[in-house]
Design an enzyme around this catalytic site. Sequence first.
Site, PDB file in Angstrom:
ATOM      1  N   HIS A  53     -12.249  11.357  -1.390  1.00  8.63           N
ATOM      2  CA  HIS A  53     -12.669  10.996  -2.242  1.00  8.63           C
ATOM      3  C   HIS A  53     -13.889  10.347  -2.631  1.00  8.63           C
ATOM      4  O   HIS A  53     -15.168  11.201  -3.548  1.00  8.63           O
ATOM      5  CB  HIS A  53     -11.821   9.372  -2.975  1.00  8.63           C
ATOM      6  CG  HIS A  53     -10.437   9.049  -2.996  1.00  8.63           C
ATOM      7  ND1 HIS A  53      -9.780  10.180  -4.533  1.00  8.63           N
ATOM      8  CD2 HIS A  53      -9.497   8.866  -2.375  1.00  8.63           C
ATOM      9  CE1 HIS A  53      -8.519   9.282  -3.657  1.00  8.63           C
ATOM     10  NE2 HIS A  53      -8.472   9.140  -2.832  1.00  8.63           N
ATOM     11  N   HIS A 100      -5.548   7.923  -9.635  1.00  6.95           N
ATOM     12  CA  HIS A 100      -4.070   8.323 -10.049  1.00  6.95           C
ATOM     13  C   HIS A 100      -3.882   8.618 -11.803  1.00  6.95           C
ATOM     14  O   HIS A 100      -3.487   9.080 -12.622  1.00  6.95           O
ATOM     15  CB  HIS A 100      -2.572   7.736  -9.636  1.00  6.95           C
ATOM     16  CG  HIS A 100      -3.048   8.139  -8.227  1.00  6.95           C
ATOM     17  ND1 HIS A 100      -1.856   7.498  -7.329  1.00  6.95           N
ATOM     18  CD2 HIS A 100      -3.499   8.687  -7.190  1.00  6.95           C
ATOM     19  CE1 HIS A 100      -2.340   8.006  -6.148  1.00  6.95           C
ATOM     20  NE2 HIS A 100      -3.350   8.389  -5.590  1.00  6.95           N
ATOM     21  N   HIS A 104      -1.566  17.064  -4.412  1.00  7.27           N
ATOM     22  CA  HIS A 104      -2.012  15.730  -4.700  1.00  7.27           C
ATOM     23  C   HIS A 104      -3.578  15.931  -4.294  1.00  7.27           C
ATOM     24  O   HIS A 104      -4.015  14.926  -5.410  1.00  7.27           O
ATOM     25  CB  HIS A 104      -0.862  14.777  -3.609  1.00  7.27           C
ATOM     26  CG  HIS A 104      -1.666  13.323  -3.810  1.00  7.27           C
ATOM     27  ND1 HIS A 104      -0.515  12.813  -5.214  1.00  7.27           N
ATOM     28  CD2 HIS A 104      -2.139  12.884  -2.715  1.00  7.27           C
ATOM     29  CE1 HIS A 104      -1.121  11.237  -4.539  1.00  7.27           C
ATOM     30  NE2 HIS A 104      -2.866  10.922  -3.607  1.00  7.27           N
TER      31      HIS A 104
END
Length: 306
Positions: free
Chosen positions: A262, A78, A235
């Site tokens: 990820h 983030h 997101h």
Amino acid sequence: MQTSIQSSVSFQGVGLHSGLPACLTIRPAGVDHGIVFRRVDVTTKDADLAARFDVVHQSPLCTRLENADGVSVSTVEHVMAALMGCGIHNALIEVDGPEVPILDGSSDAFVRGILSSGVQMLNRPVKALRILKTVSVARGEAWARVSPHDTLMIEFGIEFEDAAIGVQKKTLNMSNGSFIRELSTSRTFCRKADVDMMRANGLALGGTLENAVVVDGEKVLSPGGLRHADEAVRHKMLDALGDLALAGAPILGHYQGMRAGHALTNDLLHALFADPANYEWVNCDSSMAQRLPGAGVHWGEIPEVA
């Protein structure tokens, strides 16, 4: 030209998985420093971790960096997305423990802090990573690819059984400040059943309905509901930008992800760099710089949360 922030900015919160207090400070850095994390609580081992794809210790739940001494920092995606989305190329990030604070589960607070600190223009051209060939990776039904493009495009698709999420797709050009406007406030999300399972395994101890969107079938359990009707896919795009930032430079290319996470984006970077014919490094002129992530950011203008 390369950039850094003008002055240091700090963030206080808790680690998503440990639930322990966490403090992070972004400090200015000079030319060609890149983004480096430093564990200020570590004194007997190498405390520095370059924000690069090749020091990622893959995890399905977050992006974790780990150096040769076994020192690690988790949930870096983030803050990395915020730096890339704001066009910051050099910074030292000090963390006082093994996790970046989760804050509200998005990049919003990091963006606000970075914008309020101001930008410092450095006396060296920024290098970009230009994609020359299409590279693809897959795990089961999930896949990701990157192909040539004159700017950074991120395209993402997700499919969940829960009706509150369902099927979502979105494509965005990452220049013209679009990350800040379109993605930065979108929070991490999960299914209630997954929360129960993680808690039973000693994970997500710092997770709350205030720092994640929790869904259960058709219901959104988090107070206030969604910030965007398609907040979930936004997101995932935010995460993808943060993980792509671990290439070590802004990317000129078209990233596509379907059910990707990820680890798969990290697989993609490994596959990309495995063959030098897949890419080239280019010094950006003023025209090219306008196509990079972070171009068009209005410094000092703090965005409103949706």
